[in-house]
Design a protein around this motif. Structure first.
Motif, mmCIF file in Angstrom:
data_model
loop_
_atom_site.group_PDB
_atom_site.id
_atom_site.type_symbol
_atom_site.label_atom_id
_atom_site.label_comp_id
_atom_site.label_asym_id
_atom_site.label_seq_id
_atom_site.Cartn_x
_atom_site.Cartn_y
_atom_site.Cartn_z
ATOM 1 N N ALA A 136 -1.856 5.072 -8.427
ATOM 2 C CA ALA A 136 -3.286 5.313 -8.273
ATOM 3 C C ALA A 136 -3.695 6.523 -9.094
ATOM 4 N N ILE A 137 -4.951 6.502 -9.520
ATOM 5 C CA ILE A 137 -5.576 7.639 -10.193
ATOM 6 C C ILE A 137 -6.836 7.964 -9.409
ATOM 7 N N ALA A 138 -6.968 9.217 -8.983
ATOM 8 C CA ALA A 138 -8.138 9.573 -8.180
ATOM 9 C C ALA A 138 -8.787 10.834 -8.720
ATOM 10 N N VAL A 149 -11.661 6.039 -7.295
ATOM 11 C CA VAL A 149 -10.212 5.947 -7.396
ATOM 12 C C VAL A 149 -9.840 4.612 -8.033
ATOM 13 N N ILE A 150 -8.772 4.624 -8.806
ATOM 14 C CA ILE A 150 -8.208 3.398 -9.366
ATOM 15 C C ILE A 150 -6.935 3.088 -8.600
ATOM 16 N N LEU A 151 -6.841 1.861 -8.071
ATOM 17 C CA LEU A 151 -5.707 1.441 -7.260
ATOM 18 C C LEU A 151 -4.950 0.324 -7.973
ATOM 19 N N SER A 152 -3.698 0.603 -8.301
ATOM 20 C CA SER A 152 -2.864 -0.375 -8.986
ATOM 21 C C SER A 152 -2.588 -1.589 -8.117
ATOM 22 N N ARG A 153 -2.409 -2.721 -8.739
ATOM 23 C CA ARG A 153 -2.055 -3.955 -8.034
ATOM 24 C C ARG A 153 -0.791 -3.779 -7.206
ATOM 25 N N GLN A 154 0.121 -2.919 -7.668
ATOM 26 C CA GLN A 154 1.359 -2.669 -6.924
ATOM 27 C C GLN A 154 1.083 -2.102 -5.537
ATOM 28 N N LYS A 170 -5.051 7.550 3.084
ATOM 29 C CA LYS A 170 -3.758 7.657 3.763
ATOM 30 C C LYS A 170 -2.620 7.289 2.818
ATOM 31 N N LEU A 171 -2.817 6.241 2.029
ATOM 32 C CA LEU A 171 -1.784 5.801 1.094
ATOM 33 C C LEU A 171 -1.654 6.764 -0.081
ATOM 34 N N LEU A 172 -2.761 7.365 -0.500
ATOM 35 C CA LEU A 172 -2.694 8.335 -1.588
ATOM 36 C C LEU A 172 -1.821 9.521 -1.181
#
Length: 212
Positions: A136-138, A149-154, A170-172
């Motif tokens: 991710a990029i935030a 935020v950018i969330l990868s498919r993974q 929470k995941l970040l």
């Protein structure tokens, strides 16, 4: 993983399902300059990146549909979240489930009322995503992850397990070793419209007439 991908592989997801109880009305439909609402500004921001956004609606679905009835229908996609009362996570999950089969490599998540973000800021996030191997990029303020935020498919299978109103933050934190925070510092770009005072501040800064 290869990140040398065109921006077209990063879909844009606009979250607009909330009740906006603190401001007392459909805040995403507040006037944002001549001929625009906050939501239409968010759509235009997505289009500037070459992306047709997927907009997740909820509490104010009918009002949103009516407000966009004269807007070019090819410029956006609407998706109603019947579970919006269960929190932000339900909108995020619905968007991911919809985009999963469309071949997107990642999603750029925007809030419908956080629109004082320049195209260059978003391109900065996209650049870091494409030239790294992060989940991710935030955007960040003093080291604290914020939207957009950018969330990868993974990361999507983990997002699908979220519940309530927590979103992906929470995941970040959980995967912080593979999350890149891009420090933006103080600025209007982090202003979202939760109170009437926020809206007035935004209108003043952007040179919009808030009446009407």
């Amino acid at each position: 993983m290869n990140r040398e991908l065109p921006p077209a592989n990063i879909a844009v997801l606009i979250l607009a399902a909330g009740k906006a109880s603190r401001i007392g009305q459909a805040k995403m439909l507040l006037k944002a300059g001549e001929g625009h609402s906050l939501l239409s500004r968010a759509i235009e921001l997505s289009l500037s990146l070459g992306q047709i956004p997927l907009i997740i609606t909820g509490a104010h679905h009918e009002a949103i549909c009516q407000s966009l009835s004269s807007y070019p229908q090819e410029n956006f996609k609407l998706l109603y979240n019947p579970h919006f009362n269960d929190g932000l996570s339900t909108s995020l999950i619905l968007g991911i489930e919809t985009l999963f089969s469309q071949g997107s490599d990642a999603i750029l998540v925007l809030l419908a009322d956080q629109i004082a973000i320049g195209k260059d800021k978003l391109l900065e996030l996209i650049h870091h995503y494409q030239h790294g191997d992060d989940l991710a990029i935030a955007a960040a303020l003093h080291g604290d992850a914020r939207n957009p935020v950018i969330l990868s498919r993974q990361l999507w299978p983990e997002i699908q397990k979220l519940t309530g109103d927590s979103g992906a933050k929470k995941l970040l934190c959980q995967y912080r070793g593979r999350v890149k925070l891009i420090e933006w510092g103080e600025g209007l770009h982090f202003l979202d419209v939760d109170e009437a005072e926020d809206y007035q501040k935004l209108c003043l800064a952007m040179g919009w007439n808030s009446v009407g």
